[in-house]
Design a protein around this motif. Sequence first.
Motif, PDB file in Angstrom:
ATOM      1  N   THR A 111       0.850  -1.191   0.000  1.00 34.39           N
ATOM      2  CA  THR A 111       0.000   0.000   0.000  1.00 34.39           C
ATOM      3  C   THR A 111       0.883   1.237   0.000  1.00 34.39           C
ATOM      4  N   ALA A 112       0.494   2.237  -0.771  1.00 31.56           N
ATOM      5  CA  ALA A 112       1.207   3.511  -0.809  1.00 31.56           C
ATOM      6  C   ALA A 112       0.257   4.630  -0.402  1.00 31.56           C
ATOM      7  N   SER A 113       0.809   5.655   0.254  1.00 29.59           N
ATOM      8  CA  SER A 113      -0.014   6.788   0.652  1.00 29.59           C
ATOM      9  C   SER A 113       0.774   8.085   0.500  1.00 29.59           C
ATOM     10  N   PHE A 114       0.040   9.175   0.347  1.00 31.64           N
ATOM     11  CA  PHE A 114       0.641  10.501   0.262  1.00 31.64           C
ATOM     12  C   PHE A 114      -0.284  11.469   0.981  1.00 31.64           C
ATOM     13  N   SER A 115       0.283  12.301   1.830  1.00 26.77           N
ATOM     14  CA  SER A 115      -0.533  13.228   2.610  1.00 26.77           C
ATOM     15  C   SER A 115       0.069  14.624   2.577  1.00 26.77           C
ATOM     16  N   VAL A 116      -0.798  15.597   2.751  1.00 33.37           N
ATOM     17  CA  VAL A 116      -0.391  16.991   2.910  1.00 33.37           C
ATOM     18  C   VAL A 116      -1.032  17.494   4.193  1.00 33.37           C
ATOM     19  N   ASN A 117      -0.212  17.940   5.121  1.00 32.38           N
ATOM     20  CA  ASN A 117      -0.695  18.475   6.394  1.00 32.38           C
ATOM     21  C   ASN A 117      -0.728  19.994   6.339  1.00 32.38           C
ATOM     22  N   ASN A 118      -1.767  20.572   6.934  1.00 31.02           N
ATOM     23  CA  ASN A 118      -1.961  22.028   6.912  1.00 31.02           C
ATOM     24  C   ASN A 118      -1.896  22.522   5.468  1.00 31.02           C
ATOM     25  N   ILE A 119      -2.764  21.947   4.635  1.00 33.94           N
ATOM     26  CA  ILE A 119      -2.691  22.160   3.191  1.00 33.94           C
ATOM     27  C   ILE A 119      -2.844  23.628   2.793  1.00 33.94           C
ATOM     28  N   PHE A 120      -3.532  24.429   3.597  1.00 32.99           N
ATOM     29  CA  PHE A 120      -3.710  25.842   3.281  1.00 32.99           C
ATOM     30  C   PHE A 120      -2.681  26.721   3.994  1.00 32.99           C
ATOM     31  N   ASP A 121      -1.676  26.092   4.602  1.00 37.49           N
ATOM     32  CA  ASP A 121      -0.536  26.786   5.207  1.00 37.49           C
ATOM     33  C   ASP A 121      -0.975  27.856   6.213  1.00 37.49           C
ATOM     34  N   GLU A 122      -1.811  27.460   7.155  1.00 37.38           N
ATOM     35  CA  GLU A 122      -2.246  28.363   8.223  1.00 37.38           C
ATOM     36  C   GLU A 122      -1.054  28.763   9.079  1.00 37.38           C
ATOM     37  N   LYS A 123      -0.882  30.068   9.328  1.00 33.91           N
ATOM     38  CA  LYS A 123       0.203  30.587  10.147  1.00 33.91           C
ATOM     39  C   LYS A 123      -0.327  30.879  11.549  1.00 33.91           C
ATOM     40  N   TYR A 124       0.259  30.269  12.560  1.00 33.38           N
ATOM     41  CA  TYR A 124      -0.192  30.510  13.925  1.00 33.38           C
ATOM     42  C   TYR A 124       0.883  30.093  14.909  1.00 33.38           C
ATOM     43  N   PHE A 125       0.729  30.548  16.148  1.00 35.74           N
ATOM     44  CA  PHE A 125       1.644  30.218  17.232  1.00 35.74           C
ATOM     45  C   PHE A 125       0.901  29.439  18.307  1.00 35.74           C
ATOM     46  N   SER A 126       1.574  28.434  18.863  1.00 33.68           N
ATOM     47  CA  SER A 126       1.143  27.796  20.107  1.00 33.68           C
ATOM     48  C   SER A 126       2.305  27.954  21.079  1.00 33.68           C
ATOM     49  N   SER A 127       2.496  29.174  21.528  1.00 29.11           N
ATOM     50  CA  SER A 127       3.658  29.645  22.273  1.00 29.11           C
ATOM     51  C   SER A 127       4.859  29.758  21.339  1.00 29.11           C
ATOM     52  N   THR A 128       5.249  28.675  20.686  1.00 30.40           N
ATOM     53  CA  THR A 128       6.258  28.723  19.643  1.00 30.40           C
ATOM     54  C   THR A 128       5.572  28.656  18.278  1.00 30.40           C
ATOM     55  N   LYS A 129       6.372  28.813  17.216  1.00 26.68           N
ATOM     56  CA  LYS A 129       5.804  28.815  15.871  1.00 26.68           C
ATOM     57  C   LYS A 129       5.365  27.406  15.488  1.00 26.68           C
ATOM     58  N   SER A 130       4.108  27.252  15.104  1.00 27.92           N
ATOM     59  CA  SER A 130       3.560  25.947  14.736  1.00 27.92           C
ATOM     60  C   SER A 130       3.848  25.640  13.273  1.00 27.92           C
ATOM     61  N   PRO A 131       3.836  24.342  12.903  1.00 28.22           N
ATOM     62  CA  PRO A 131       4.255  23.970  11.549  1.00 28.22           C
ATOM     63  C   PRO A 131       3.274  24.401  10.469  1.00 28.22           C
ATOM     64  N   GLY A 132       3.842  24.832   9.323  1.00 27.25           N
ATOM     65  CA  GLY A 132       3.048  25.176   8.163  1.00 27.25           C
ATOM     66  C   GLY A 132       2.818  23.961   7.279  1.00 27.25           C
ATOM     67  N   ARG A 133       2.687  24.198   5.978  1.00 25.60           N
ATOM     68  CA  ARG A 133       2.350  23.130   5.042  1.00 25.60           C
ATOM     69  C   ARG A 133       3.526  22.160   4.874  1.00 25.60           C
ATOM     70  N   SER A 134       3.228  20.864   4.924  1.00 28.52           N
ATOM     71  CA  SER A 134       4.246  19.837   4.708  1.00 28.52           C
ATOM     72  C   SER A 134       3.600  18.633   4.049  1.00 28.52           C
ATOM     73  N   CYS A 135       4.431  17.770   3.467  1.00 26.02           N
ATOM     74  CA  CYS A 135       3.922  16.566   2.826  1.00 26.02           C
ATOM     75  C   CYS A 135       4.660  15.355   3.369  1.00 26.02           C
ATOM     76  N   TYR A 136       4.057  14.185   3.164  1.00 24.32           N
ATOM     77  CA  TYR A 136       4.658  12.947   3.645  1.00 24.32           C
ATOM     78  C   TYR A 136       4.148  11.792   2.787  1.00 24.32           C
ATOM     79  N   GLY A 137       5.073  10.967   2.312  1.00 22.78           N
ATOM     80  CA  GLY A 137       4.725   9.792   1.537  1.00 22.78           C
ATOM     81  C   GLY A 137       5.207   8.530   2.224  1.00 22.78           C
ATOM     82  N   GLU A 138       4.451   7.443   2.075  1.00 17.86           N
ATOM     83  CA  GLU A 138       4.784   6.220   2.807  1.00 17.86           C
ATOM     84  C   GLU A 138       4.402   4.996   1.983  1.00 17.86           C
ATOM     85  N   VAL A 139       5.205   3.946   2.114  1.00 18.45           N
ATOM     86  CA  VAL A 139       4.925   2.662   1.491  1.00 18.45           C
ATOM     87  C   VAL A 139       4.908   1.596   2.583  1.00 18.45           C
ATOM     88  N   THR A 140       3.886   0.735   2.570  1.00 17.41           N
ATOM     89  CA  THR A 140       3.753  -0.348   3.540  1.00 17.41           C
ATOM     90  C   THR A 140       3.709  -1.678   2.802  1.00 17.41           C
TER      91      THR A 140
END
Length: 736
Positions: free
Chosen positions: A704-733
Amino acid sequence: MQQENFIRAIACGVALAVAPSVATAQERETEQMDTVIVTATRTEKELDSAPGSASVVTKQEIEKKEVLTFDDALKGTSGVMLSRSKGPMDTIANITLRGVPGQNRTLIMVDGITLNSPFAGSIQSNSIAPGTIERIEIVKGATSSLYGGNAMGGVVNVITKMPTKREFTLKTGFGSALEGDAPENTRRVAVSYGDVIKDKFHIYLYNDYTGTDGYVTDLVTGTPGSGTSGARPTLTSDEKATFLLGHKGENEAWQDNLTVKAGYDFNSSTKLLFTFLKSYGEYSYNDPETYMTDSSGNPYWSSSGSEYSFLGTYGANNQNIYALSLETEIASAKIKAGISYLDQDTSWYATASSTTKSPVATRSDGPGKLTSTPASALSADVQVTFPLLSWNIFTVGGAFRQSEINGKDYVLSDWTNEHSKGQLIGEARGTDRIYALFMQDEISILDNLTLYAGFRQDWWETSDGHVLASNASNVVTVGPTSFGSRSESAFSPKGAIVYTPFAGTTLKVSGGKAFRAPSNYELYRTTMMGSSTTYQCNPDLKPERSVSWDGGVSQDLWQGATVKATYFENYIKDMIYSTTTGSIREKKNAGRGESKGVEVELEQKFGKLLRLFANYTYTNAKITKNSAVPATEGKRMTDIPRTMYNAGADLEYGPAGASVIARYVGKRYGNDTNNDTARNVKGVYDSYITTDVKLRYKLTSWATASFSVNNIFDEKYFSSTKSPGRSCYGEVTLQY
């Protein structure tokens, strides 16, 4: 902008709704029967008939999300507040329920073993390998009647898998930032082997490694040096003018988790299980940067040459869990017994010294401090469940837990080398024990009406307290001081009613008391900030106590559609706060608080093809009394948003699948005075909307293969420190 992003997220979900099929009544009934929860009653119950407000995140649901840390699996779950500000780099992330603040007031378990640290009640959130999770059970509201302390907000119990046949899995993935402010070069390799030998012996081995180069999270603010340029105007969290001077560099981290489970089935009712969980991880910062330059254009750090303000911490955590459990039946009685040992033998971090006297701390060397907080806990638990009559199921049991801490602070001659230890300048030692008896009675009054009543009596004692503390100049100013033993007790009753007046309609009401014994950190940890303020422990602290109740309804609407609504209230007294007298800030039982709110959940399923869901949580959590800091009375509790909502969709079509989850978290406050009102600056907790999308495809029966995009609209915000913007991740199982 946030509303626009949420509309986009809903559009993503609607786009997945193609060619829906209709579930048959038989499919729905089978699915409900498959959803079993143990945590709510310590016995197996169908989720719809379990007392109180409970939910289950299944393995199938987890596989449809991008899960790099186990708390990622809870994304989208109604009423669950996840506080993870740096993505996979966070070593401590909070999971809280029902508007009850602080991880030490919500119990986190893995296979029934408490994960809350004996030191301060936090959890090493990266210590559970996501690939081992079979399901996650969430029980909201006061649960001390079954589980004792730390269960004021509720319980989250992670159930790990045990193979029923021979299997082998290899999983590898890679991801990185699609924008600058997100984890770079995130990689994972996981391998597992499971087998069943002669239908008796079960074995499961799992190991995974996750690492990331991180991103810039911690900014440096303050007053620029005289005659320098490059500092950038910004605001403090309470909206006062200041300057952005630079940053501490990329916050990189890695984690390695090992799971070993071995079980033997003597017969269909008698089973023995051994579990070993090992988790080791490290984190650090690299390449700090100053934006300031002097008149010659050279980088400027400070007038003394110290780079202290720009230097991040680095550290390591190692946690080992050993557990042995037995299940058997004697006549009509089911017996469960277990013993476990949690050993946090490595838990330290190193920081640079703030002194401006030579030698000073720089990126390459200089003085510093090592803080080590190892802790351990030995736990034992036994319960017996048996029918008294045909309509009465009785559970009775006992529990024991002994926790120890041995925290120490050392001078480091070189802050970049944790082995350069010198003088002992701080110490916090202590032991606490809890003995408990519990009972629960399940009474079937009618075929559609069940009453639950139970209680737990806990006896808590603490001993061997020892305190040593020093000031910023590493001069011992407090102790060494030893403290005698003392004890308290807590009675935690709870009752619940589950009523099904019509097919597809379930009404639930529950209420009870809970408590939290003060942590060893609060009892025995004294520290000094600078040379003027002492944050002093208090070995005479009493347990915090709460009273909670909730009522809810679950209603099937039409084919595949369900709506749930729950109202809840929590009242906490003897809350532990720090009160200031001169230069001393001492912890006292000085506060009261309450949280009231409502949760609403909607779900529509179209067979196995498509699932649409949305939920909304409103929580009014405030401090009602605080003699330590009266100015906080009436203010909102920290890290509790007033509003949260989630919406999403899961699509399965042949070998392909897709999912989208949009999450909104309202404004939170980082301090009890609620004066951190700025937005998008260091130290604040912004409201935000993030949307995650995952696509997956079954290449073969074993790949199985997968591909994901987190925070796809690149929301800018802080949770005390700077929180992560848009990123991607691919995986094979690969699975055999």
